[in-house]
Design an enzyme around this catalytic site. Structure first.
Site, PDB file in Angstrom:
ATOM      1  N   ARG A 129       0.859  -1.198   0.000  1.00 24.29           N
ATOM      2  CA  ARG A 129       0.000   0.000   0.000  1.00 24.29           C
ATOM      3  C   ARG A 129       0.888   1.239   0.000  1.00 24.29           C
ATOM      4  O   ARG A 129       1.694   1.417   0.901  1.00 24.29           O
ATOM      5  CB  ARG A 129      -0.925   0.026   1.216  1.00 24.29           C
ATOM      6  CG  ARG A 129      -2.156   0.937   1.011  1.00 24.29           C
ATOM      7  CD  ARG A 129      -2.967   1.107   2.293  1.00 24.29           C
ATOM      8  NE  ARG A 129      -2.199   1.854   3.269  1.00 24.29           N
ATOM      9  CZ  ARG A 129      -2.222   1.623   4.587  1.00 24.29           C
ATOM     10  NH1 ARG A 129      -2.974   0.681   5.098  1.00 24.29           N
ATOM     11  NH2 ARG A 129      -1.483   2.356   5.393  1.00 24.29           N
ATOM     12  N   GLU A 144       4.544   7.212   2.677  1.00 26.55           N
ATOM     13  CA  GLU A 144       5.379   6.012   2.873  1.00 26.55           C
ATOM     14  C   GLU A 144       4.863   4.897   1.970  1.00 26.55           C
ATOM     15  O   GLU A 144       3.783   4.999   1.395  1.00 26.55           O
ATOM     16  CB  GLU A 144       5.341   5.550   4.331  1.00 26.55           C
ATOM     17  CG  GLU A 144       3.965   5.117   4.778  1.00 26.55           C
ATOM     18  CD  GLU A 144       3.959   4.037   5.841  1.00 26.55           C
ATOM     19  OE1 GLU A 144       5.001   3.415   6.095  1.00 26.55           O
ATOM     20  OE2 GLU A 144       2.879   3.781   6.394  1.00 26.55           O
ATOM     21  N   ASN A 146       4.126   0.790   2.202  1.00 25.61           N
ATOM     22  CA  ASN A 146       4.024  -0.350   3.121  1.00 25.61           C
ATOM     23  C   ASN A 146       4.186  -1.663   2.378  1.00 25.61           C
ATOM     24  O   ASN A 146       3.495  -1.914   1.392  1.00 25.61           O
ATOM     25  CB  ASN A 146       2.658  -0.348   3.804  1.00 25.61           C
ATOM     26  CG  ASN A 146       2.495   0.858   4.709  1.00 25.61           C
ATOM     27  OD1 ASN A 146       3.122   0.934   5.765  1.00 25.61           O
ATOM     28  ND2 ASN A 146       1.691   1.816   4.284  1.00 25.61           N
ATOM     29  N   SER A 151      -2.973  -2.750   5.851  1.00 22.29           N
ATOM     30  CA  SER A 151      -4.320  -3.115   6.327  1.00 22.29           C
ATOM     31  C   SER A 151      -5.403  -2.212   5.758  1.00 22.29           C
ATOM     32  O   SER A 151      -5.134  -1.263   5.037  1.00 22.29           O
ATOM     33  CB  SER A 151      -4.336  -3.102   7.851  1.00 22.29           C
ATOM     34  OG  SER A 151      -3.998  -1.835   8.307  1.00 22.29           O
ATOM     35  N   LYS A 308      11.742   2.965   6.151  1.00 23.35           N
ATOM     36  CA  LYS A 308      11.787   4.407   5.858  1.00 23.35           C
ATOM     37  C   LYS A 308      13.168   4.791   5.309  1.00 23.35           C
ATOM     38  O   LYS A 308      13.297   5.694   4.497  1.00 23.35           O
ATOM     39  CB  LYS A 308      11.489   5.217   7.124  1.00 23.35           C
ATOM     40  CG  LYS A 308      10.246   4.796   7.930  1.00 23.35           C
ATOM     41  CD  LYS A 308       8.966   5.028   7.218  1.00 23.35           C
ATOM     42  CE  LYS A 308       7.709   4.859   8.064  1.00 23.35           C
ATOM     43  NZ  LYS A 308       7.204   3.504   8.272  1.00 23.35           N
ATOM     44  N   LYS A 366      11.504  10.106  11.504  1.00 23.82           N
ATOM     45  CA  LYS A 366      10.905   8.763  11.506  1.00 23.82           C
ATOM     46  C   LYS A 366      11.920   7.658  11.803  1.00 23.82           C
ATOM     47  O   LYS A 366      12.962   7.603  11.142  1.00 23.82           O
ATOM     48  CB  LYS A 366      10.291   8.461  10.132  1.00 23.82           C
ATOM     49  CG  LYS A 366       9.196   9.396   9.714  1.00 23.82           C
ATOM     50  CD  LYS A 366       8.542   8.872   8.436  1.00 23.82           C
ATOM     51  CE  LYS A 366       7.448   9.795   7.983  1.00 23.82           C
ATOM     52  NZ  LYS A 366       6.710   9.235   6.831  1.00 23.82           N
ATOM     53  N   GLU A 370       6.755   0.471  11.874  1.00 21.89           N
ATOM     54  CA  GLU A 370       5.475   0.480  11.178  1.00 21.89           C
ATOM     55  C   GLU A 370       4.352   0.531  12.197  1.00 21.89           C
ATOM     56  O   GLU A 370       4.554   0.241  13.368  1.00 21.89           O
ATOM     57  CB  GLU A 370       5.311  -0.806  10.353  1.00 21.89           C
ATOM     58  CG  GLU A 370       6.263  -0.945   9.200  1.00 21.89           C
ATOM     59  CD  GLU A 370       6.100   0.159   8.188  1.00 21.89           C
ATOM     60  OE1 GLU A 370       4.960   0.604   7.961  1.00 21.89           O
ATOM     61  OE2 GLU A 370       7.118   0.596   7.634  1.00 21.89           O
ATOM     62  N   GLY A 371       3.178   0.836  11.717  1.00 25.30           N
ATOM     63  CA  GLY A 371       1.995   0.679  12.557  1.00 25.30           C
ATOM     64  C   GLY A 371       1.549   1.946  13.260  1.00 25.30           C
ATOM     65  O   GLY A 371       0.606   1.937  14.036  1.00 25.30           O
ATOM     66  N   ARG A 453      -8.054   7.490   4.630  1.00 27.71           N
ATOM     67  CA  ARG A 453      -8.069   7.602   6.077  1.00 27.71           C
ATOM     68  C   ARG A 453      -7.964   9.079   6.401  1.00 27.71           C
ATOM     69  O   ARG A 453      -7.102   9.768   5.848  1.00 27.71           O
ATOM     70  CB  ARG A 453      -6.850   6.857   6.623  1.00 27.71           C
ATOM     71  CG  ARG A 453      -6.904   6.585   8.077  1.00 27.71           C
ATOM     72  CD  ARG A 453      -5.735   5.731   8.469  1.00 27.71           C
ATOM     73  NE  ARG A 453      -4.693   5.704   7.425  1.00 27.71           N
ATOM     74  CZ  ARG A 453      -3.493   5.208   7.626  1.00 27.71           C
ATOM     75  NH1 ARG A 453      -3.158   4.696   8.787  1.00 27.71           N
ATOM     76  NH2 ARG A 453      -2.589   5.209   6.667  1.00 27.71           N
TER      77      ARG A 453
END
Ligand code: ADP
Ligand code: MG
Ligand code: MG
Length: 477
Positions: A129, A144, A146, A151, A308, A366, A370-371, A453
């Site tokens: 993603r 970024e 992924n 998800s 990253k 950063k 992740e997450g 989002r």
């Protein structure tokens, strides 16, 4: 902060109190009944779901930029696939980082181990993603990329229907045509089944590697149920890394056998943050999976390519030429990169530190995580930076802070007010991609769908589970 542009809303707001109360009540029930849900973190029960936070009316999104992101996805899939297979590039890029970042170092150790032993499975499955914020001119910039546990394809695939329903209820059926179709869920699942078919063992299962406690359960189950419904012969099992350590073995041909079940495809929805490896056992389980002949989503090198630090290295001038040959593609990818800077002393890190300390509000720092919830923003950066040794800085990168245009609507959360205020928000678009291939040959490469989002504009991060973010749909204009 330099937020500037305010976008209009998809429909005239505010709604009157009666209409607002009624539509929120319908919207919540629609969400609950269609699996737009999560498990509560504050009031956890394995027997109960709460609706996931959502934005009541879809947010305006420029059609041209949406299409640009969609069209770029297969190029980005290919790029990341090639990056993941360039051992020298991964080694050089991550060299300083793994000196100081234990988590990335552990991943890298697994990579080196399977590299030295020779990969048992040369095929990789990527369910990626790529995430974007728009700049003040409403042009996409990559936040970024992924490569692990991307998800919300499951829940987001409901959102065209959800917002169509809302717009229709509010008397705007004509506007539903501006909500793009979204087949993210079926797209990702088809790719998993395609990988399973390539292996061709009819008895083998797809293994979902899961957290000890799964809050985002509906999103994961959507994937599982989609596979079971459309491809009933393909078995799906769910196990934690700890369970895989306890019950997993490698067979004589390096087949992964978990609880006596042969696994041909492994789909990680866990394993991307340190606390998901509470002991050496979980690291051993990860290594066992990497050594097996199952197709991993992601393989360890895809995982590393999603750091990253790699993103920062790719943004350096001329680096894309190493991986892509088409000049137009290279230019298009370069355009979505915002300023990314190394903090490594050997790569000019001292000058970057000076630049950031002069104007911290313009940057995000950063780590290789992740997450969500791991970045350092603006005024918090100087203290963090000055407390670090030169070496320790290499665990982080710095990125220009993006200030997206603002939209306004109602954000609805479980336990929230019945008559919420209109809030100012910013949206992050994610485009899903799926790829299957070996180092030398890409067999499958698709763009499969999207998610939007949205977070309140004054929040640094908008994790949906964390409570500041909400699921949304792009309303194209
Ligand atoms: P993670 O892998 O943890 O999701 P991200 O790079 O996506 O890390 O950062 C998490 C969140 O931080 C993003 O969803 C976004 O809200 C915010 N963020 C990240 N980079 C930037 C940036 N350059 N400018 C503004 N906000 C950012
Ligand atoms: Mg991420
Ligand atoms: Mg992110």
């Amino acid at each position: 902060m330099s937020y500037q542009k305010v976008l209009p809303s998809a429909i005239d707001l505010p709604l009157n109190q009666k209409e607002l109360g009624e539509i929120i009540s319908k919207a919540k029930d629609w969400a609950l009944m269609h699996g737009v849900c999560m498990r509560s973190k504050t009031n956890f029960s394995a027997d109960a779901l709460q609706f996931a936070p959502f934005v009541l009316t879809p947010s305006l999104y420029p059609r041209k930029e949406f299409e640009k992101a969609v069209n770029l996805q297969t190029v980005l899939n290919e790029l990341m696939h090639k990056v993941a297979h360039d051992t020298d590039f991964l080694r050089e890029t991550l060299a300083s980082t793994i000196q100081v970042d234990e988590f990335t170092a552990n991943l890298f150790k697994i990579y080196e181990t399977v590299l030295n032993e020779g990969f048992t499975q040369i095929l990789n499955l990527g369910l990626f993603r790529s995430d974007y914020f728009n700049n003040v001119n409403n042009k996409i910039l990559q936040v970024e990329f992924n490569t692990i546990a991307s998800s919300f394809a499951g829940i987001s695939s409901q959102f065209q229907s959800f917002h169509s329903y809302i717009l229709n209820e509010l008397g705007h059926v004509d506007k539903t045509k501006n909500l793009p179709e979204n087949n993210a869920l079926s797209g990702l699942c088809s790719a998993m089944v395609e990988a399973w078919n390539i292996i061709g063992n009819q008895k083998a299962a797809i293994l979902f590697v899961i957290e000890d406690v799964t809050y985002n359960i509906c999103d994961q189950r959507f994937h599982e149920f989609e596979i079971r419904e459309k491809y009933p012969h393909v078995k799906v099992i769910r196990r934690t890394l700890t369970e895989i350590f306890n019950t997993g073995v490698l067979g004589s041909n390096k087949e992964l056998i978990v609880d006596g079940i042969v696994v041909s495809v492994v789909y990680f929805r866990s394993g991307y943050e340190p606390n998901q490896y509470p002991s050496k056992n979980e690291w051993d389980a990860r290594l066992m999976i990497e050594r097996s002949n199952a197709i991993k989503c992601p393989s360890i090198h895809y995982h590393l390519a999603g750091t990253k630090k790699v993103q920062q290295a790719l943004a350096k001038k001329g680096v894309l030429n190493r991986f892509l040959s088409n000049e137009t593609d290279i230019q298009k990818v370069q355009e979505i990169f915002t300023g990314l800077y190394s903090l490594d002393k050997k790569e000019g890190g001292d000058e970057v530190v000076d630049m950031v300390l002069k104007n911290p509000e313009s940057f995000v720092m950063k780590p290789q995580r992740e997450g969500g919830g791991n970045n350092i923003y603006g005024v918090d950066i100087p203290e963090k930076l000055t407390a670090m040794s030169d070496d320790e800085r290499s665990a982080y990168i710095v990125m220009d802070r993006i200030f997206p245009p603002i939209s306004k609507s109602y954000m609805i959360r479980p336990g929230g007010q019945m008559q919420p205020e209109i809030v100012e928000m910013v949206s992050e678009l994610g485009i899903f991609g799926a790829i299957i291939g070996t180092k030398d040959k890409i067999l499958y490469n698709r763009q499969v769908g999207h998610m939007l989002r949205t977070k309140v504009s004054n929040a640094n991060e908008g994790g949906v589970a964390a409570g500041l973010g909400a699921l949304d749909s792009p309303y194209l204009f």
